[in-house]
Design an enzyme around this catalytic site. Structure first.
Site, PDB file in Angstrom:
ATOM      1  N   CYS A 113      -0.941   4.245   5.521  1.00  0.00           N
ATOM      2  CA  CYS A 113       0.192   3.464   6.039  1.00  0.00           C
ATOM      3  C   CYS A 113       1.222   3.261   4.924  1.00  0.00           C
ATOM      4  O   CYS A 113       1.933   4.196   4.577  1.00  0.00           O
ATOM      5  CB  CYS A 113      -0.271   2.154   6.645  1.00  0.00           C
ATOM      6  N   SER A 114       1.303   2.078   4.376  1.00  0.00           N
ATOM      7  CA  SER A 114       2.376   1.826   3.407  1.00  0.00           C
ATOM      8  C   SER A 114       1.969   0.815   2.344  1.00  0.00           C
ATOM      9  O   SER A 114       2.806   0.088   1.824  1.00  0.00           O
ATOM     10  CB  SER A 114       3.619   1.309   4.146  1.00  0.00           C
ATOM     11  N   CYS A 115       0.669   0.741   2.023  1.00  0.00           N
ATOM     12  CA  CYS A 115       0.197  -0.284   1.078  1.00  0.00           C
ATOM     13  C   CYS A 115       0.763  -0.073  -0.319  1.00  0.00           C
ATOM     14  O   CYS A 115       0.795   1.040  -0.835  1.00  0.00           O
ATOM     15  CB  CYS A 115      -1.326  -0.261   0.998  1.00  0.00           C
ATOM     16  N   CYS A 163       0.230   5.818  -0.049  1.00  0.00           N
ATOM     17  CA  CYS A 163      -0.799   5.272   0.827  1.00  0.00           C
ATOM     18  C   CYS A 163      -0.859   6.233   1.991  1.00  0.00           C
ATOM     19  O   CYS A 163       0.043   6.269   2.815  1.00  0.00           O
ATOM     20  CB  CYS A 163      -0.444   3.862   1.305  1.00  0.00           C
TER      21      CYS A 163
HETATM   22 FE    FE Z   1      -1.267   1.324   3.648  1.00  0.00          FE
END
Ligand code: FE
Length: 204
Positions: free
Chosen positions: A99-101, A96
């Site tokens: 971010c961190s999806c 991602c």
């Molecule tokens: Fe994310």
């Protein structure tokens, strides 16, 4: 890690004290992320797809519906679960860049390194190098496809079923499918050479 645990507890206590969340939300959340949203969910879907061609077709066509048929829910804003199949010619990996999806209810919470700017920014530019640094050295013949997660579209990688598992039961197959292989930073073909080979090691 201990320091991180202390910080999480302190933050939780503060949120409870300020009435932003109640006691139960905090304790339930811990249970949810450690017991419910686990990579074993994704592993179960993949193992079934490995032994059941019809289910594999279903999983590749509509991952969210296939997950739902196993009782695995996804938040409403996760519009779809797109499953990308690894082959002898193609290796898929997810990140991602923003971010961190992840599809966290299916493959578990994002590991620390997945959130690193280093991983997020470099994977899309030099995937082969980054994967190599993580212990997955891929031959130049293997094409790499990087999938950038969005708020709406979540991914899971379908690892190639290792040849040495021929005749294994679905239950045994589940045990070798790691979170790393569902993200695409490991392949499972060769035992003992994946990025995180704990599961394989413990098979003895
Ligand atoms: Fe994310």
């Amino acid at each position: 890690m201990q320091d991180m645990n202390k910080r999480v507890s302190a933050l939780g206590e503060l949120l409870i004290k300020k009435n932003l969340i109640d006691d139960k939300t905090f304790s339930d959340y811990e249970k949810i992320v450690t017991e419910d949203w686990v990579p074993n969910n994704g592993a179960r879907l993949i193992a079934r797809a490995w032994v059941d061609p019809q289910f594999k077709e279903f999983l590749l066509a509509d991952g969210k519906a296939a997950a739902s048929s196993f009782g695995f829910g996804m938040p409403e804003h996760h519009g779809s679960l797109v499953v990308k199949e690894n082959t002898e010619q193609i290796h898929n990996v997810i990140c991602c860049t923003l971010c961190s999806c992840t599809a966290f209810t299916i493959i578990g919470m994002a590991p620390g390194w997945y959130k690193d700017l280093d991983y997020r920014s470099r994977l899309v530019r030099e995937a082969r190098t980054v994967l190599g640094e993580m212990g997955l050295v891929l031959s130049d013949q293997l094409k790499i496809r990087v999938w950038d997660t969005t708020a709406d579209t979540r991914y899971m990688i379908m690892p190639l079923r290792p040849a040495y598992t021929e005749g294994w039961s679905e239950e045994d197959l589940i045990k070798i499918i790691t979170k790393e292989s569902l993200i695409g930073v490991a392949r499972l073909e060769e035992p003992y050479t994946t990025y995180d080979s704990h599961n394989l090691m413990s098979r003895g």
